[in-house]
Design an enzyme around this catalytic site. Sequence first.
Site, PDB file in Angstrom:
ATOM      1  N   TYR A 141       1.228  -9.448   0.105  1.00  0.00           N
ATOM      2  CA  TYR A 141       2.459 -10.193  -0.167  1.00  0.00           C
ATOM      3  C   TYR A 141       2.563 -11.476   0.656  1.00  0.00           C
ATOM      4  O   TYR A 141       3.397 -12.324   0.379  1.00  0.00           O
ATOM      5  CB  TYR A 141       3.698  -9.327   0.111  1.00  0.00           C
ATOM      6  N   LYS A 191      -7.605   2.714   0.401  1.00  0.00           N
ATOM      7  CA  LYS A 191      -8.533   2.692  -0.734  1.00  0.00           C
ATOM      8  C   LYS A 191      -9.897   2.328  -0.156  1.00  0.00           C
ATOM      9  O   LYS A 191     -10.523   1.331  -0.528  1.00  0.00           O
ATOM     10  CB  LYS A 191      -8.024   1.665  -1.765  1.00  0.00           C
ATOM     11  N   ASP A 223      -4.799   6.532  -4.873  1.00  0.00           N
ATOM     12  CA  ASP A 223      -4.610   7.111  -6.215  1.00  0.00           C
ATOM     13  C   ASP A 223      -4.338   8.608  -6.117  1.00  0.00           C
ATOM     14  O   ASP A 223      -3.473   9.155  -6.809  1.00  0.00           O
ATOM     15  CB  ASP A 223      -5.807   6.802  -7.140  1.00  0.00           C
ATOM     16  N   ASP A 247       4.949  -0.013  -0.886  1.00  0.00           N
ATOM     17  CA  ASP A 247       6.018  -0.431  -1.798  1.00  0.00           C
ATOM     18  C   ASP A 247       6.077   0.532  -2.983  1.00  0.00           C
ATOM     19  O   ASP A 247       7.138   1.049  -3.368  1.00  0.00           O
ATOM     20  CB  ASP A 247       5.704  -1.866  -2.268  1.00  0.00           C
ATOM     21  N   ASP A 251       8.862   4.030  -3.562  1.00  0.00           N
ATOM     22  CA  ASP A 251       9.751   4.185  -4.714  1.00  0.00           C
ATOM     23  C   ASP A 251       9.441   5.475  -5.466  1.00  0.00           C
ATOM     24  O   ASP A 251      10.349   6.163  -5.949  1.00  0.00           O
ATOM     25  CB  ASP A 251       9.639   2.992  -5.657  1.00  0.00           C
TER      26      ASP A 251
END
Length: 367
Positions: A141, A191, A223, A247, A251
């Site tokens: 970001y 990852k 994943d 992020d 959620d």
Amino acid sequence: MEKRICVLPGDGIGPEVTAEAVKLLEDVGRRFGHRFDVVYGDVGGSAVDEHGTPLPAETLAACDTSDAVLLGAVGGPKWDREPVERRPETGLLGLRKHLGVYANLRPVKVFAELANASTLKPEVLAGIDLVIVRELTGGLYFGQPRGRQVGPDGVEVVDTLKYTEHEIERILVTAFEIARLRRKAVTSVDKANVLESSRLWREIAERVADRYPDVKLHHVLVDNAAMQLVKKPAQFDVIVTENLFGDILSDEAAMLTGSIGMLPSASLGAGPGLYEPVHGSAPDIAGKGLANPLATFLSVALMLRHSFGLQQEADAVEKAVEWVLRQGWRTADLTGGQPPYLTTTEMGDRVRDAILTGEYEDAKDAV
Ligand code: NAD
């Protein structure tokens, strides 16, 4: 103990839920013998109306001279057409940046009494009590270069995932410190089978783990973590991960509870921590006494624990909330709007009464 708290009520239901939280702080102080001094600042749309900017210098000064910051929520249709420098969200992002809060904590706990508010089966939800620790100020970001240009094959875009050793290490240390206050298990999500940044992340996680022999470390690929969160969420204690993965996973984890009015958050850095409910300003119910104050109460519990080291007091707030729900008391969002339900202030009173009388402790023994 004496602490100074800067309260930023903000917009919509923000002033209603923070007013209840200030009364809660007073009663926690009364019960446990602490003094919490409260100062106020403007932020968001109400600050635009009052000062012409969503983050006035006076507000930053009040935050800087406080031990912690409690924010309600910002935003609303009234300010949706403002230019970017006068938008309420610009004030919130500016505040997080100013405070240098690099670690975002989102605890997710499913209260048995509210299990039917979730879309998952009750047997999957049983025992969920986890915290997601998300790196907040680095990664994809913020990395440079970023942008869009036209190349020989048409439009090209680039985003950069960049982390320094220091940024990774400090967020992992935060996670291990939190795990020490809980069930002493850290799941580091990355990852590493594909990304260079994740390989460094994993190396540093191992290094930090050596300093915390009492805390168990597991590595999980992102994943798989996304799958495990809906398959067997109760296996997790502290999940730590970089900005983008955090992020998305936070959620996903929030949806386990099914009730947005119950979710607290904390953002921590070197200075005062920032505590806020996960929900927004809920303009549709503002001023009607319908707001659920419990996410803000649970944010106060995080403040007591992480900024002030008051573990017993934090537990008291969390147990009082649980006890009140066990008695069957609900705000409108928890009954689907079906009466009977309590107003914001009535719910606040129930929790505060439980803290002052210590009723929740008896109830715990009785279970
Ligand atoms: P929202 O979270 O404000 O509301 C979503 C729904 O949940 C609404 O129906 C609302 O009534 C309900 N709700 C939310 N909190 C509740 C509570 N405590 N008690 C009972 N019901 C509650 O999200 P939204 O409608 O997408 O956004 C409204 C405004 O809030 C927008 O301007 C948005 O930009 C802003 N926002 C601010 C923050 C923040 O300040 N951190 C976060 C998200 C959204």
